[in-house]
Design an enzyme around this catalytic site. Structure first.
Site, PDB file in Angstrom:
ATOM      1  N   SER A 217     -11.868  -6.470  -2.542  1.00 57.84           N
ATOM      2  CA  SER A 217     -11.068  -6.416  -1.308  1.00 57.84           C
ATOM      3  C   SER A 217     -12.027  -6.271  -0.128  1.00 57.84           C
ATOM      4  O   SER A 217     -13.188  -5.886  -0.325  1.00 57.84           O
ATOM      5  CB  SER A 217     -10.162  -5.187  -1.390  1.00 57.84           C
ATOM      6  OG  SER A 217      -9.560  -4.911  -0.147  1.00 57.84           O
TER       7      SER A 217
ATOM      8  N   TYR B 139      -8.884   4.080  -2.855  1.00 60.27           N
ATOM      9  CA  TYR B 139      -8.709   2.636  -3.085  1.00 60.27           C
ATOM     10  C   TYR B 139     -10.038   1.917  -2.843  1.00 60.27           C
ATOM     11  O   TYR B 139     -10.471   1.103  -3.669  1.00 60.27           O
ATOM     12  CB  TYR B 139      -7.619   2.081  -2.162  1.00 60.27           C
ATOM     13  CG  TYR B 139      -7.381   0.586  -2.340  1.00 60.27           C
ATOM     14  CD1 TYR B 139      -6.795   0.091  -3.499  1.00 60.27           C
ATOM     15  CD2 TYR B 139      -7.750  -0.329  -1.346  1.00 60.27           C
ATOM     16  CE1 TYR B 139      -6.574  -1.278  -3.668  1.00 60.27           C
ATOM     17  CE2 TYR B 139      -7.534  -1.683  -1.508  1.00 60.27           C
ATOM     18  CZ  TYR B 139      -6.947  -2.160  -2.668  1.00 60.27           C
ATOM     19  OH  TYR B 139      -6.737  -3.515  -2.838  1.00 60.27           O
TER      20      TYR B 139
HETATM   21  N1  LIG Z   1      -2.462  -8.098  -1.008  1.00 62.36           N
HETATM   22  C1  LIG Z   1      -3.571  -7.755  -0.397  1.00 62.36           C
HETATM   23  O1  LIG Z   1      -3.597  -7.599   0.844  1.00 62.36           O
HETATM   24  C2  LIG Z   1      -4.850  -7.551  -1.164  1.00 62.36           C
HETATM   25  C3  LIG Z   1      -6.025  -7.383  -0.432  1.00 62.36           C
HETATM   26  C4  LIG Z   1      -7.205  -7.156  -1.125  1.00 62.36           C
HETATM   27  C5  LIG Z   1      -7.207  -7.105  -2.505  1.00 62.36           C
HETATM   28  N2  LIG Z   1      -6.046  -7.265  -3.186  1.00 62.36           N
HETATM   29  C6  LIG Z   1      -6.090  -7.159  -4.648  1.00 62.36           C
HETATM   30  O2  LIG Z   1      -5.446  -8.260  -5.243  1.00 62.36           O
HETATM   31  C7  LIG Z   1      -4.958  -7.899  -6.530  1.00 62.36           C
HETATM   32  C8  LIG Z   1      -3.538  -8.409  -6.696  1.00 62.36           C
HETATM   33  O3  LIG Z   1      -2.668  -7.690  -5.846  1.00 62.36           O
HETATM   34  P1  LIG Z   1      -1.455  -8.352  -5.048  1.00 62.36           P
HETATM   35  O4  LIG Z   1      -1.787  -8.264  -3.615  1.00 62.36           O
HETATM   36  O5  LIG Z   1      -1.086  -9.646  -5.631  1.00 62.36           O
HETATM   37  O6  LIG Z   1      -0.327  -7.222  -5.307  1.00 62.36           O
HETATM   38  P2  LIG Z   1       1.028  -7.223  -6.137  1.00 62.36           P
HETATM   39  O7  LIG Z   1       1.933  -8.323  -5.701  1.00 62.36           O
HETATM   40  O8  LIG Z   1       1.541  -5.820  -6.041  1.00 62.36           O
HETATM   41  O9  LIG Z   1       0.533  -7.521  -7.614  1.00 62.36           O
HETATM   42  C9  LIG Z   1      -0.093  -6.558  -8.399  1.00 62.36           C
HETATM   43  C10 LIG Z   1      -0.006  -6.991  -9.854  1.00 62.36           C
HETATM   44  O10 LIG Z   1      -0.682  -6.004 -10.656  1.00 62.36           O
HETATM   45  C11 LIG Z   1       0.151  -5.729 -11.766  1.00 62.36           C
HETATM   46  N3  LIG Z   1      -0.121  -4.394 -12.283  1.00 62.36           N
HETATM   47  C12 LIG Z   1      -0.081  -3.208 -11.629  1.00 62.36           C
HETATM   48  N4  LIG Z   1      -0.331  -2.194 -12.481  1.00 62.36           N
HETATM   49  C13 LIG Z   1      -0.541  -2.762 -13.708  1.00 62.36           C
HETATM   50  C14 LIG Z   1      -0.835  -2.262 -14.993  1.00 62.36           C
HETATM   51  N5  LIG Z   1      -0.985  -0.943 -15.218  1.00 62.36           N
HETATM   52  N6  LIG Z   1      -0.985  -3.131 -16.016  1.00 62.36           N
HETATM   53  C15 LIG Z   1      -0.833  -4.451 -15.814  1.00 62.36           C
HETATM   54  N7  LIG Z   1      -0.558  -4.989 -14.619  1.00 62.36           N
HETATM   55  C16 LIG Z   1      -0.406  -4.155 -13.576  1.00 62.36           C
HETATM   56  C17 LIG Z   1       1.576  -5.893 -11.274  1.00 62.36           C
HETATM   57  O11 LIG Z   1       2.435  -6.252 -12.362  1.00 62.36           O
HETATM   58  P3  LIG Z   1       3.441  -5.284 -13.130  1.00 62.36           P
HETATM   59  O12 LIG Z   1       3.964  -4.298 -12.143  1.00 62.36           O
HETATM   60  O13 LIG Z   1       4.493  -6.222 -13.641  1.00 62.36           O
HETATM   61  O14 LIG Z   1       2.647  -4.675 -14.221  1.00 62.36           O
HETATM   62  C18 LIG Z   1       1.422  -7.088 -10.353  1.00 62.36           C
HETATM   63  O15 LIG Z   1       1.571  -8.279 -11.058  1.00 62.36           O
HETATM   64  C19 LIG Z   1      -5.115  -6.384  -6.633  1.00 62.36           C
HETATM   65  O16 LIG Z   1      -6.252  -6.080  -7.400  1.00 62.36           O
HETATM   66  C20 LIG Z   1      -5.329  -5.957  -5.202  1.00 62.36           C
HETATM   67  O17 LIG Z   1      -6.049  -4.753  -5.084  1.00 62.36           O
HETATM   68  C21 LIG Z   1      -4.866  -7.513  -2.549  1.00 62.36           C
END
Ligand SMILES: NC(=O)c1ccc[n+]([C@@H]2O[C@H](COP(=O)([O-])OP(=O)(O)OC[C@H]3O[C@@H](n4cnc5c(N)ncnc54)[C@H](OP(=O)(O)O)[C@@H]3O)[C@@H](O)[C@H]2O)c1
Length: 246
Positions: A142, A155
């Site tokens: 991130s 985080y």
């Molecule tokens: N969105 C942003 O602004 C942003 C910025 C920087 C980095 N990121 C990174 O991008 C990645 C994806 O996040 P996103 O933004 O797409 O958020 P999101 O829509 O909340 O997706 C998160 C995913 O992680 C899964 N997850 C959470 N806990 C889990 C567990 N214990 N076991 C298996 N799966 C789990 C969730 O699925 P279930 O709940 O179905 O398990 C969901 O599919 C993350 O690593 C996040 O830190 C995002």
């Protein structure tokens, strides 16, 4: 033909946001995707959507905080598709909070999902990749893996940690033709901020996320890293909204 054709790609956190968009993008380019997350209904729907569009997808309900379940996920991919070309370590949570609020359970969850989940993913796929002397491990860090702000300490720590782990992995496994990529998004419009339980902070994030860009932009970056020739490793990419001020 795209070099993504027939690549077997495991994606954790495929039930929403960046993981879901990545699965769709890769499947549309001919990859065989293995979808993993905890919410089965979401995975099932995504599998059906991909298959309806002529793509190949299987899924396995997996909690990345379980080493055993991650091993089973890799075994399932090997059993169904015969190899693992790429792991996208994408599952993550972001319950940001100020340290004085002592949200210890949330700290532990971030450490378990964002760090241990990534380590268990690496552990699960590395043996078969080393055996084949081929593989690619992509991990979501991130912009918070490059800077720390009030309430982002834990985080950010997890996102710095996965950069360190991925850099170590690169140095250990380069000779085995195993590529690594760190993808570092800025604000992306997903469900991620829903994990923030501090309501004032959540409101501040909602303001920040007004400029958020769509997950498909990150999916394309992941595809770019995968489709490079085998001798080319895209080690790091940062993708953020043009107007982001962080
Ligand atoms: N969105 C942003 O602004 C942003 C910025 C920087 C980095 N990121 C990174 O991008 C990645 C994806 O996040 P996103 O933004 O797409 O958020 P999101 O829509 O909340 O997706 C998160 C995913 O992680 C899964 N997850 C959470 N806990 C889990 C567990 N214990 N076991 C298996 N799966 C789990 C969730 O699925 P279930 O709940 O179905 O398990 C969901 O599919 C993350 O690593 C996040 O830190 C995002």
């Amino acid at each position: 033909m795209s070099t993504i054709q027939d690549r077997v790609v495991i994606i954790t956190g495929a039930s929403s946001g960046i993981g879901e968009a990545t699965a769709k993008e890769l499947a549309s380019k001919g990859a065989k995707v293995v979808l993993a997350a905890r919410r089965e209904e979401r995975l099932k729907k995504l599998q059906e959507k991909i298959q309806k569009n002529g793509g190949q997808a299987i899924y396995k309900v997996t909690n990345v905080t379980s080493h055993e379940q991650m091993e089973e996920l890799a075994e399932y991919a090997l059993k169904e598709f015969g190899k693992i070309d790429v792991l996208v370590n994408n599952a993550g949570v972001m319950p940001q909070s100020f340290l004085y609020k002592k949200k210890i359970e949330e700290w532990n969850t971030m450490i378990d999902v964002n760090i241990k989940g990534v380590l268990y993913g690496i552990a699960a796929v590395l043996p078969s990749m080393r055996e084949r002397k081929s593989g690619h491990i992509i991990t979501l860090s991130s912009v918070a893996g490059y800077g720390v702000w009030p309430a982002s300490s834990v985080y950010s720590a997890t996102k710095y940690a996965v950069r360190a782990i991925t850099e170590g992995l690169r140095k250990e496994e380069a000779r085995n033709n195993i590529r690594t990529t760190i993808i570092s998004p800025g604000a992306i419009s997903t469900e991620l901020t829903e994990t923030i339980t501090d309501t004032k902070l959540k409101a501040a994030f909602d303001e920040l996320y007004k400029d958020a860009i769509e997950s498909e932009n990150i999916a394309r970056a992941i595809c770019f890293a995968i489709e490079q020739p085998p001798e080319v490793a895209v080690s790091e990419m940062m993708i953020r909204p043009t107007h982001e001020k962080l």
